[in-house]
Design a protein around this motif. Structure first.
Motif, PDB file in Angstrom:
ATOM      1  N   ARG A  43       0.832  -1.218   0.000  1.00 45.70           N
ATOM      2  CA  ARG A  43       0.000   0.000   0.000  1.00 45.70           C
ATOM      3  C   ARG A  43       0.862   1.261   0.000  1.00 45.70           C
ATOM      4  O   ARG A  43       0.516   2.250  -0.643  1.00 45.70           O
ATOM      5  CB  ARG A  43      -0.979  -0.019   1.182  1.00 45.70           C
ATOM      6  N   ALA A  44       2.013   1.226   0.698  1.00 47.15           N
ATOM      7  CA  ALA A  44       2.914   2.398   0.699  1.00 47.15           C
ATOM      8  C   ALA A  44       3.414   2.653  -0.720  1.00 47.15           C
ATOM      9  O   ALA A  44       3.506   3.799  -1.165  1.00 47.15           O
ATOM     10  CB  ALA A  44       4.084   2.156   1.648  1.00 47.15           C
ATOM     11  N   ASN A  45       3.707   1.571  -1.453  1.00 50.43           N
ATOM     12  CA  ASN A  45       4.171   1.735  -2.835  1.00 50.43           C
ATOM     13  C   ASN A  45       3.063   2.241  -3.754  1.00 50.43           C
ATOM     14  O   ASN A  45       3.313   3.025  -4.664  1.00 50.43           O
ATOM     15  CB  ASN A  45       4.741   0.411  -3.367  1.00 50.43           C
ATOM     16  N   VAL A  46       1.836   1.780  -3.498  1.00 51.81           N
ATOM     17  CA  VAL A  46       0.702   2.259  -4.306  1.00 51.81           C
ATOM     18  C   VAL A  46       0.537   3.753  -4.065  1.00 51.81           C
ATOM     19  O   VAL A  46       0.403   4.548  -4.989  1.00 51.81           O
ATOM     20  CB  VAL A  46      -0.600   1.497  -3.942  1.00 51.81           C
ATOM     21  N   LYS A  47       0.592   4.148  -2.789  1.00 55.47           N
ATOM     22  CA  LYS A  47       0.395   5.550  -2.416  1.00 55.47           C
ATOM     23  C   LYS A  47       1.481   6.441  -3.022  1.00 55.47           C
ATOM     24  O   LYS A  47       1.217   7.537  -3.489  1.00 55.47           O
ATOM     25  CB  LYS A  47       0.433   5.655  -0.897  1.00 55.47           C
ATOM     26  N   GLN A  48       2.718   5.922  -3.025  1.00 61.79           N
ATOM     27  CA  GLN A  48       3.824   6.727  -3.563  1.00 61.79           C
ATOM     28  C   GLN A  48       3.911   6.650  -5.087  1.00 61.79           C
ATOM     29  O   GLN A  48       4.823   7.215  -5.677  1.00 61.79           O
ATOM     30  CB  GLN A  48       5.149   6.253  -2.955  1.00 61.79           C
ATOM     31  N   ARG A  49       2.991   5.909  -5.705  1.00 61.75           N
ATOM     32  CA  ARG A  49       2.954   5.755  -7.162  1.00 61.75           C
ATOM     33  C   ARG A  49       4.291   5.267  -7.713  1.00 61.75           C
ATOM     34  O   ARG A  49       4.778   5.766  -8.741  1.00 61.75           O
ATOM     35  CB  ARG A  49       2.544   7.056  -7.891  1.00 61.75           C
ATOM     36  N   LEU A  54       2.244   0.918  -8.938  1.00 63.18           N
ATOM     37  CA  LEU A  54       1.282   1.086 -10.030  1.00 63.18           C
ATOM     38  C   LEU A  54       0.884  -0.276 -10.594  1.00 63.18           C
ATOM     39  O   LEU A  54      -0.270  -0.520 -10.907  1.00 63.18           O
ATOM     40  CB  LEU A  54       1.885   1.956 -11.150  1.00 63.18           C
ATOM     41  N   HIS A  55       1.870  -1.160 -10.689  1.00 65.31           N
ATOM     42  CA  HIS A  55       1.588  -2.487 -11.222  1.00 65.31           C
ATOM     43  C   HIS A  55       0.751  -3.302 -10.236  1.00 65.31           C
ATOM     44  O   HIS A  55      -0.149  -4.047 -10.631  1.00 65.31           O
ATOM     45  CB  HIS A  55       2.901  -3.209 -11.522  1.00 65.31           C
ATOM     46  N   ALA A  56       1.065  -3.144  -8.941  1.00 67.66           N
ATOM     47  CA  ALA A  56       0.387  -3.960  -7.914  1.00 67.66           C
ATOM     48  C   ALA A  56      -1.059  -3.506  -7.685  1.00 67.66           C
ATOM     49  O   ALA A  56      -1.911  -4.306  -7.290  1.00 67.66           O
ATOM     50  CB  ALA A  56       1.161  -3.876  -6.604  1.00 67.66           C
ATOM     51  N   GLU A  57      -1.326  -2.222  -7.957  1.00 69.48           N
ATOM     52  CA  GLU A  57      -2.615  -1.640  -7.564  1.00 69.48           C
ATOM     53  C   GLU A  57      -3.819  -2.432  -8.093  1.00 69.48           C
ATOM     54  O   GLU A  57      -4.739  -2.758  -7.341  1.00 69.48           O
ATOM     55  CB  GLU A  57      -2.677  -0.187  -8.055  1.00 69.48           C
ATOM     56  N   GLN A  58      -3.786  -2.744  -9.397  1.00 67.89           N
ATOM     57  CA  GLN A  58      -4.929  -3.441  -9.995  1.00 67.89           C
ATOM     58  C   GLN A  58      -5.090  -4.842  -9.416  1.00 67.89           C
ATOM     59  O   GLN A  58      -6.200  -5.319  -9.204  1.00 67.89           O
ATOM     60  CB  GLN A  58      -4.750  -3.537 -11.536  1.00 67.89           C
ATOM     61  N   ILE A  59      -3.946  -5.491  -9.169  1.00 68.39           N
ATOM     62  CA  ILE A  59      -3.982  -6.858  -8.632  1.00 68.39           C
ATOM     63  C   ILE A  59      -4.609  -6.845  -7.236  1.00 68.39           C
ATOM     64  O   ILE A  59      -5.457  -7.667  -6.898  1.00 68.39           O
ATOM     65  CB  ILE A  59      -2.543  -7.445  -8.563  1.00 68.39           C
ATOM     66  N   ILE A  60      -4.185  -5.875  -6.426  1.00 72.31           N
ATOM     67  CA  ILE A  60      -4.706  -5.781  -5.054  1.00 72.31           C
ATOM     68  C   ILE A  60      -6.206  -5.498  -5.081  1.00 72.31           C
ATOM     69  O   ILE A  60      -6.982  -6.083  -4.334  1.00 72.31           O
ATOM     70  CB  ILE A  60      -3.960  -4.679  -4.260  1.00 72.31           C
ATOM     71  N   LYS A  61      -6.610  -4.601  -5.996  1.00 69.86           N
ATOM     72  CA  LYS A  61      -8.035  -4.240  -6.102  1.00 69.86           C
ATOM     73  C   LYS A  61      -8.893  -5.462  -6.389  1.00 69.86           C
ATOM     74  O   LYS A  61      -9.989  -5.605  -5.870  1.00 69.86           O
ATOM     75  CB  LYS A  61      -8.234  -3.204  -7.217  1.00 69.86           C
ATOM     76  N   LYS A  62      -8.369  -6.359  -7.219  1.00 73.28           N
ATOM     77  CA  LYS A  62      -9.141  -7.552  -7.578  1.00 73.28           C
ATOM     78  C   LYS A  62      -9.120  -8.589  -6.457  1.00 73.28           C
ATOM     79  O   LYS A  62      -9.793  -9.600  -6.510  1.00 73.28           O
ATOM     80  CB  LYS A  62      -8.554  -8.179  -8.854  1.00 73.28           C
ATOM     81  N   GLY A  63      -8.237  -8.375  -5.464  1.00 70.31           N
ATOM     82  CA  GLY A  63      -8.138  -9.335  -4.361  1.00 70.31           C
ATOM     83  C   GLY A  63      -7.225 -10.513  -4.702  1.00 70.31           C
ATOM     84  O   GLY A  63      -7.189 -11.508  -3.975  1.00 70.31           O
ATOM     85  N   ASP A  64      -6.488 -10.410  -5.825  1.00 74.41           N
ATOM     86  CA  ASP A  64      -5.560 -11.498  -6.178  1.00 74.41           C
ATOM     87  C   ASP A  64      -4.223 -11.286  -5.481  1.00 74.41           C
ATOM     88  O   ASP A  64      -3.945 -10.214  -4.949  1.00 74.41           O
ATOM     89  CB  ASP A  64      -5.332 -11.516  -7.698  1.00 74.41           C
ATOM     90  N   LEU A  65      -3.382 -12.328  -5.533  1.00 75.01           N
ATOM     91  CA  LEU A  65      -2.047 -12.199  -4.949  1.00 75.01           C
ATOM     92  C   LEU A  65      -1.103 -11.588  -5.979  1.00 75.01           C
ATOM     93  O   LEU A  65      -1.174 -11.916  -7.164  1.00 75.01           O
ATOM     94  CB  LEU A  65      -1.508 -13.574  -4.537  1.00 75.01           C
ATOM     95  N   VAL A  66      -0.216 -10.704  -5.532  1.00 75.07           N
ATOM     96  CA  VAL A  66       0.784 -10.159  -6.451  1.00 75.07           C
ATOM     97  C   VAL A  66       1.848 -11.237  -6.688  1.00 75.07           C
ATOM     98  O   VAL A  66       1.977 -12.168  -5.895  1.00 75.07           O
ATOM     99  CB  VAL A  66       1.428  -8.847  -5.915  1.00 75.07           C
ATOM    100  N   PRO A  67       2.619 -11.156  -7.789  1.00 75.98           N
ATOM    101  CA  PRO A  67       3.602 -12.209  -8.065  1.00 75.98           C
ATOM    102  C   PRO A  67       4.629 -12.362  -6.928  1.00 75.98           C
ATOM    103  O   PRO A  67       4.988 -11.380  -6.279  1.00 75.98           O
ATOM    104  CB  PRO A  67       4.299 -11.705  -9.339  1.00 75.98           C
TER     105      PRO A  67
END
Ligand code: AMP
Length: 269
Positions: A43-49, A54-67
């Protein structure tokens, strides 16, 4: 209480079980401990763009696991930044004032590089760890799967895996009893923190509502996903002999058992 040696802990528990509460209480009882949450790092990385955020944001939104490579990189960078692991096997002076915001600049790294698991694993091959009690940490949210645990095994010597074990039916009852006063954020629970008048906020008298994510079907799904992911993870650590499970129906039932066991293993005499 002071620690006698470095505690490197993994905390596993279903959503709604009170991992945050137990972490906070352990940190209060043992101030040399720090908590590192993989979700917070993301979330800190999403907030700091950041590119990773940026890559993780969509994955987190869908509730999936990031790589795996992405989350592994974040956690290892955090530990390295705090001088708690040394990829080059050379211990250096350690630094307590580190936060996610001081993570190395990855703006020039492309996504393919960020997600290349062999390269991140080889860049951290045979790290050494800081053994001072001040380098003690609780990892929350990572590893999430048995494959993440296997990768971590070869990089960081974890010395205790804590499983907070509360029956799903108890978690569901707790969620069902949860009501909020949306404008102020005040929250109530009909079983242990009921409002003075049923359905109304104590301060304003306004109507209480359910949180959008407290929908029963959503919670059943979240708990099922946790069960699927955690069973192989718990089995993995049980086989290694590092797993310690604590049963309880509430945070207050779990905390004394947890603090006692933690002190027995790590506290200075
Ligand atoms: P949390 O705050 O632990 O619920 O994590 C929030 C989100 O971050 C999760 O739904 C995942 O999308 C992602 N995430 C956190 N930890 C991990 C992990 N160990 N592996 C993969 N994705 C993760």
């Amino acid at each position: 209480m002071k620690l006698a040696r470095a505690a490197r802990i993994i905390l596993i528990g279903a959503p709604g079980v009170g991992k945050g509460t137990q972490s906070e209480r352990l940190l209060k009882a043992f101030p040399q401990l720090s908590a590192i949450s993989s979700g917070d790092l993301l979330r800190a990385n999403v907030k700091q763009r950041t590119p990773l955020g940026l890559h993780a944001e969509q994955i987190i939104k869908k509730g999936d696991l990031v790589p795996d490579a992405m989350i592994l990189r974040l956690v290892l960078e955090e530990l390295k930044g705090r001088r708690w692991i040394f990829p080059d096997s050379k211990p250096q002076p350690y630094n307590l004032n580190f936060s996610a915001s001081t993570q190395p600049d990855d703006s020039k790294m492309d996504i393919a590089e960020m997600m290349d698991l062999p390269s991140i694993v080889s860049s951290y091959a045979n790290p050494s760890t800081c053994d001072k009690p001040d380098s003690s940490f609780i990892l929350d949210g990572f590893p999430r799967t048995a494959s993440q645990a296997e990768i971590l095994d070869n990089l960081v010597p974890i010395n205790m895996v804590i499983h907070l074990d509360t029956p799903f039916s108890v978690i569901m009852d707790r969620i069902a009893g949860r009501w909020v006063h949306a404008p102020s954020g005040r929250s109530y629970n009909t079983t242990f923190n009921a409002p003075q008048v049923a359905g109304l906020d104590d301060v304003t008298g306004e109507k209480l509502t359910k949180r959008a994510d407290d929908d029963e079907a959503t919670w059943v799904k979240r708990l099922e996903v946790f069960r699927e992911q955690s069973e192989p993870l718990l089995e993995h650590y049980a086989k290694k002999g590092t797993l310690w499970s604590v049963k309880g129906e509430s945070s207050d039932e779990i905390t004394p058992q947890l603090v006692e066991e933690f002190a027995r293993r790590f506290a200075a005499a």
